[in-house]
Design a protein around this motif. Structure first.
Motif, PDB file in Angstrom:
ATOM      1  N   ALA A   1      54.203 138.451  75.902  1.00 40.09           N
ATOM      2  CA  ALA A   1      52.774 138.760  75.945  1.00 40.09           C
ATOM      3  C   ALA A   1      52.319 139.328  74.606  1.00 40.09           C
ATOM      4  O   ALA A   1      51.207 139.042  74.148  1.00 40.09           O
ATOM      5  CB  ALA A   1      52.489 139.751  77.077  1.00 40.09           C
ATOM      6  N   GLY A   2      53.178 140.119  73.961  1.00 40.69           N
ATOM      7  CA  GLY A   2      52.830 140.679  72.656  1.00 40.69           C
ATOM      8  C   GLY A   2      52.582 139.588  71.630  1.00 40.69           C
ATOM      9  O   GLY A   2      51.580 139.615  70.909  1.00 40.69           O
TER      10      GLY A   2
ATOM     11  N   ASN B   1      49.358 137.491  72.669  1.00 39.32           N
ATOM     12  CA  ASN B   1      48.130 138.262  72.511  1.00 39.32           C
ATOM     13  C   ASN B   1      47.824 138.534  71.047  1.00 39.32           C
ATOM     14  O   ASN B   1      46.664 138.612  70.650  1.00 39.32           O
ATOM     15  CB  ASN B   1      48.218 139.578  73.288  1.00 39.32           C
ATOM     16  CG  ASN B   1      48.108 139.338  74.776  1.00 39.32           C
ATOM     17  OD1 ASN B   1      47.528 138.350  75.197  1.00 39.32           O
ATOM     18  ND2 ASN B   1      48.685 140.221  75.561  1.00 39.32           N
TER      19      ASN B   1
ATOM     20  N   PHE C   1      44.436 139.046  78.934  1.00 38.20           N
ATOM     21  CA  PHE C   1      45.760 139.687  78.858  1.00 38.20           C
ATOM     22  C   PHE C   1      46.479 139.574  80.191  1.00 38.20           C
ATOM     23  O   PHE C   1      47.663 139.256  80.246  1.00 38.20           O
ATOM     24  CB  PHE C   1      45.624 141.178  78.494  1.00 38.20           C
ATOM     25  CG  PHE C   1      45.104 141.433  77.108  1.00 38.20           C
ATOM     26  CD1 PHE C   1      45.107 140.441  76.145  1.00 38.20           C
ATOM     27  CD2 PHE C   1      44.629 142.691  76.755  1.00 38.20           C
ATOM     28  CE1 PHE C   1      44.628 140.676  74.872  1.00 38.20           C
ATOM     29  CE2 PHE C   1      44.150 142.939  75.483  1.00 38.20           C
ATOM     30  CZ  PHE C   1      44.148 141.924  74.540  1.00 38.20           C
TER      31      PHE C   1
ATOM     32  N   SER D   1      49.647 145.534  74.797  1.00 43.13           N
ATOM     33  CA  SER D   1      48.820 144.395  74.413  1.00 43.13           C
ATOM     34  C   SER D   1      47.464 144.880  73.920  1.00 43.13           C
ATOM     35  O   SER D   1      46.951 144.418  72.906  1.00 43.13           O
ATOM     36  CB  SER D   1      48.619 143.453  75.606  1.00 43.13           C
ATOM     37  OG  SER D   1      49.799 142.747  75.843  1.00 43.13           O
TER      38      SER D   1
ATOM     39  N   ALA E   1      49.324 145.019  70.140  1.00 47.49           N
ATOM     40  CA  ALA E   1      49.499 143.592  69.809  1.00 47.49           C
ATOM     41  C   ALA E   1      48.189 142.913  69.455  1.00 47.49           C
ATOM     42  O   ALA E   1      48.132 142.086  68.542  1.00 47.49           O
ATOM     43  CB  ALA E   1      50.165 142.876  70.973  1.00 47.49           C
ATOM     44  N   SER E   2      47.109 143.262  70.161  1.00 48.29           N
ATOM     45  CA  SER E   2      45.854 142.549  69.939  1.00 48.29           C
ATOM     46  C   SER E   2      45.159 142.996  68.657  1.00 48.29           C
ATOM     47  O   SER E   2      44.090 142.495  68.327  1.00 48.29           O
ATOM     48  CB  SER E   2      44.918 142.758  71.134  1.00 48.29           C
ATOM     49  OG  SER E   2      44.600 144.115  71.257  1.00 48.29           O
TER      50      SER E   2
END
Lengths: 181, 223
Positions: free
Chosen positions: B52-53, B56, B72, B115, B119-120
């Motif tokens: 997901a990291g 995203n 997300f 996230s 990450a985002s």
């Protein structure tokens, strides 16, 4: 963004993400499903042999609504039958395979096929310490929790689910074999 | 490079998701009754965290701010479902004992939190370093808690695998409370207490000797 007005970009981006996710997951599903189904089938076959310890050959029988397995020993004598039933546990259904000796009206063996009980708590219904107490029980026993059945501490609902499933299996088996076959 | 290492290392201890940030407490309390389930849950969560990291971080300029949370969640849910299918296909026994806690990784606030807050906003390389660090930090924390509870509650280590170790002798009377939910609270409380005590000790040491790690200790306090 103006109130009450939704930018089309939001809808498009979210739709694309969900579609990509769906495509990816359908591939993963296609890839893993046969393996998962294989596990379930081999678990069933193993369970039949586990609950009928002396059986060397099994035969699949479908009688009306009821599906069960007959277990035979090396000489071809019927040892007992194995059938599934479900009881209600704490989190959901508990599917149990039960081996029954219809002649002596005794339980031969128990195996838990599927459950969703709390890990480490209700999931202890799969441990031998708990299951072994059912082996050799007569159909006429009361199967009453606490008195007749030792309950796993902290997991009364799960223990009751298993007991219900075993009783249910016995009742079903007696219906098929009712009036002596 | 140093920056990447810092992003990675902070999850191990300084910003450990379990012992410092207290994130993802549901699996921490629910599936740490053995080291096996703790380890498996940690690895499964790490996979989702990293996947997901990366996604995203890659999509950070594409996803409009208004729909970032649903996006997300969909991305996280996708990775969780992959974990769910593959664990049921290839590790059926452990998957059965974790049962519904694998799908529940979706709502682990650690993943959404990383996230959303990291990450985002970061380039992919830093997002990966952060996710791997957090994943390793989460995994060792869960395995550590699971090991303590398993040793006290069953007298074994890594039950249900080929590597099961009998830790305690025959004399040992397993404390079944350690395998129950209260055991999770007791263990977590004691471990966090020890964690804090160690931190305070290093803080007072740096005050005494005035060495350069004072700055990191200050940062820690401000979290």
């Amino acid at each position: 963004m103006a109130k009450g007005k939704i930018e089309p970009r939001l809808v498009i981006v979210l739709t694309i993400i969900v579609m990509c996710s769906a495509v990816l997951l359908s591939f993963v599903h296609q890839w893993t499903e046969p393996i998962i189904a294989e596990h379930a089938a081999s678990a069933d076959a193993e369970a039949v042999l586990a609950v009928l310890p002396e059986a060397e050959e099994t035969e699949f029988v479908s009688a009306g609504d009821l599906i069960y397995y007959k277990g035979f020993d090396g000489a071809g004598n019927l040892i007992g039958i194995a059938l599934q039933d479900e009881g209600r546990g704490y989190e959901g259904g508990i599917r149990v395979m039960v081996g029954l000796d219809m002649e002596d009206e005794k339980v031969l063996g128990i195996d838990i096929l599927e459950h969703s009980e709390t890990p480490g708590l209700g999931s202890r219904i799969t441990e031998e310490d708990f299951l072994d107490q059912f082996v050799g029980k007569s159909f006429s026993d009361s199967f009453e929790l606490q008195n007749d059945i030792d309950v796993i501490s902290g997991a009364t609902a799960s223990s009751r689910g298993v007991t219900e499933a075993i009783k249910g299996a016995i009742d079903k088996a007696l219906e098929v074999y009712g009036g002596g076959e | 490079m140093l920056k990447l290492f810092k992003d990675f290392a902070k999850g191990l201890w300084k910003e450990n998701p379990v012992f410092v940030m207290l994130l993802g407490m549901c699996p921490v309390l629910a599936v740490t009754n053995t080291a096996t389930t703790g380890l498996f849950m940690g690895v499964a969560t790490s996979f989702v965290l990293i996947g997901a990291g990366i996604v995203n971080s890659l999509l950070k300029n594409l996803i409009p701010a208004e729909v970032r949370i649903p996006s997300f969640i969909v991305i996280i849910a996708t990775f969780v479902t992959i974990v769910d299918y593959t664990s049921r296909a290839f590790f059926p026994d452990i998957a059965a004992s974790l049962a519904l806690f694998i799908p529940l990784i979706i709502v682990n606030c650690l993943i959404l939190g990383r996230s959303e807050s990291f990450a985002s906003k970061m380039p992919v390389s830093r997002a990966i370093a952060d996710a791997v660090g957090m994943g390793v930090g989460f995994t060792w924390a869960l395995t550590f808690l699971g090991a303590i509870r398993e040793i006290l509650g069953f007298g074994t280590l890594f039950r249900g695998t080929e590597f099961t170790l009998q830790v305690m002798g025959e004399w040992f009377e397993p404390l079944s409370i350690m395998t129950l939910p209260p055991g999770a609270f007791l263990t977590l409380g004691v471990v966090i207490g020890v964690f804090r005590a160690v931190e305070n000790k290093s803080l007072s040491l740096t005050r005494l000797f005035g060495n350069s790690s004072l700055n990191t200790a200050k940062e820690e306090k401000s979290i």
